[in-house]
Enzyme design. Sequence first.
Site, PDB file in Angstrom:
ATOM      1  N   GLU A  96       0.524  -6.090  -0.597  1.00  0.00           N
ATOM      2  CA  GLU A  96       0.562  -4.724   0.542  1.00  0.00           C
ATOM      3  C   GLU A  96      -0.315  -4.337  -0.585  1.00  0.00           C
ATOM      4  O   GLU A  96      -0.349  -2.716   0.890  1.00  0.00           O
ATOM      5  CB  GLU A  96       2.231  -4.298   0.848  1.00  0.00           C
ATOM      6  CG  GLU A  96       2.758  -3.931  -0.171  1.00  0.00           C
ATOM      7  CD  GLU A  96       4.302  -3.685   0.129  1.00  0.00           C
ATOM      8  OE1 GLU A  96       4.500  -4.587   0.913  1.00  0.00           O
ATOM      9  OE2 GLU A  96       4.686  -2.892  -1.092  1.00  0.00           O
ATOM     10  N   HIS A  97      -0.837  -3.677  -1.712  1.00  0.00           N
ATOM     11  CA  HIS A  97      -1.182  -2.347  -1.775  1.00  0.00           C
ATOM     12  C   HIS A  97      -2.605  -2.471  -1.396  1.00  0.00           C
ATOM     13  O   HIS A  97      -3.568  -1.180  -1.488  1.00  0.00           O
ATOM     14  CB  HIS A  97      -1.253  -2.268  -3.598  1.00  0.00           C
ATOM     15  CG  HIS A  97       0.397  -2.133  -3.757  1.00  0.00           C
ATOM     16  ND1 HIS A  97       1.356  -3.302  -4.846  1.00  0.00           N
ATOM     17  CD2 HIS A  97       1.233  -1.213  -2.645  1.00  0.00           C
ATOM     18  CE1 HIS A  97       1.739  -2.510  -4.403  1.00  0.00           C
ATOM     19  NE2 HIS A  97       2.501  -1.819  -3.825  1.00  0.00           N
ATOM     20  N   HIS A  98      -3.004  -3.954  -1.376  1.00  0.00           N
ATOM     21  CA  HIS A  98      -4.360  -3.924  -0.905  1.00  0.00           C
ATOM     22  C   HIS A  98      -5.074  -4.727   0.210  1.00  0.00           C
ATOM     23  O   HIS A  98      -6.371  -4.880   0.689  1.00  0.00           O
ATOM     24  CB  HIS A  98      -5.295  -4.993  -2.277  1.00  0.00           C
ATOM     25  CG  HIS A  98      -5.296  -4.192  -3.311  1.00  0.00           C
ATOM     26  ND1 HIS A  98      -4.293  -4.219  -4.711  1.00  0.00           N
ATOM     27  CD2 HIS A  98      -6.255  -2.670  -3.864  1.00  0.00           C
ATOM     28  CE1 HIS A  98      -3.684  -3.264  -5.447  1.00  0.00           C
ATOM     29  NE2 HIS A  98      -5.621  -2.393  -4.797  1.00  0.00           N
TER      30      HIS A  98
HETATM   31 ZN    ZN Z   1      -2.806  -5.736  -4.770  1.00  0.00          ZN
END
Ligand code: ZN
Length: 211
Positions: A96-98
Amino acid sequence: MIDPETNEDFDERPVFNEEIDTEAIETSVRAMLAAFGENPDREGLVNTPKRVARMYPELLSGYRTDVEKLVNGAVFNVTYDDMVIVRDIEYFSLCEHHILPFMGRAHVAYIPNSQVLGLSKIPRIVDMFSRRLQVQERMTRQIADFINDLLHPQGVAVVVEGLHLCAMMRGVRKHDARMTTSTMLGTFRKSINTRQEFLDHLNRGAEPLRI
Ligand code: ZN
């Protein structure tokens, strides 16, 4: 559990449960292509926004899994209490971060109290939580909690191995960006022997994770 990158509490976040707006994805992808400095109208890219928009409902289908349907008729009463182990469940998820893939294998074990779940349902549970925007730690916990709430077993253990493209392709470019997370509940948490029995089983014939 606190997300180390955003300092948010995982469990406090709202669960996304709306239908996926494919039209909005299409518009956004087209805007992204232009922002990359590309020509969104050139032959190779002209249908890319549409393709990407059609892809996400499948990649994120875990938000819309019908839980009732998933477990319906697959919980059975039993009198035995031997450890049930399902290992090497392949999964694909999106960090969900990238919004880049992470993938690998999940291993699930539980010791029944009086109920078991049909074996084929365990990979479906893994799918339900992996086909979302995720962090591996939370996914591991959610799989364990779900089985725990469903069967009230004596214990549940979930070990997840993952290779994260966001760590492999960018930043420090760690090509061996392998991560292992685990959640141990009930007897797996209390008893070293039970936990060890499960981990020994996983180590037997384990193959290294690779893409
Ligand atoms: Zn990531």
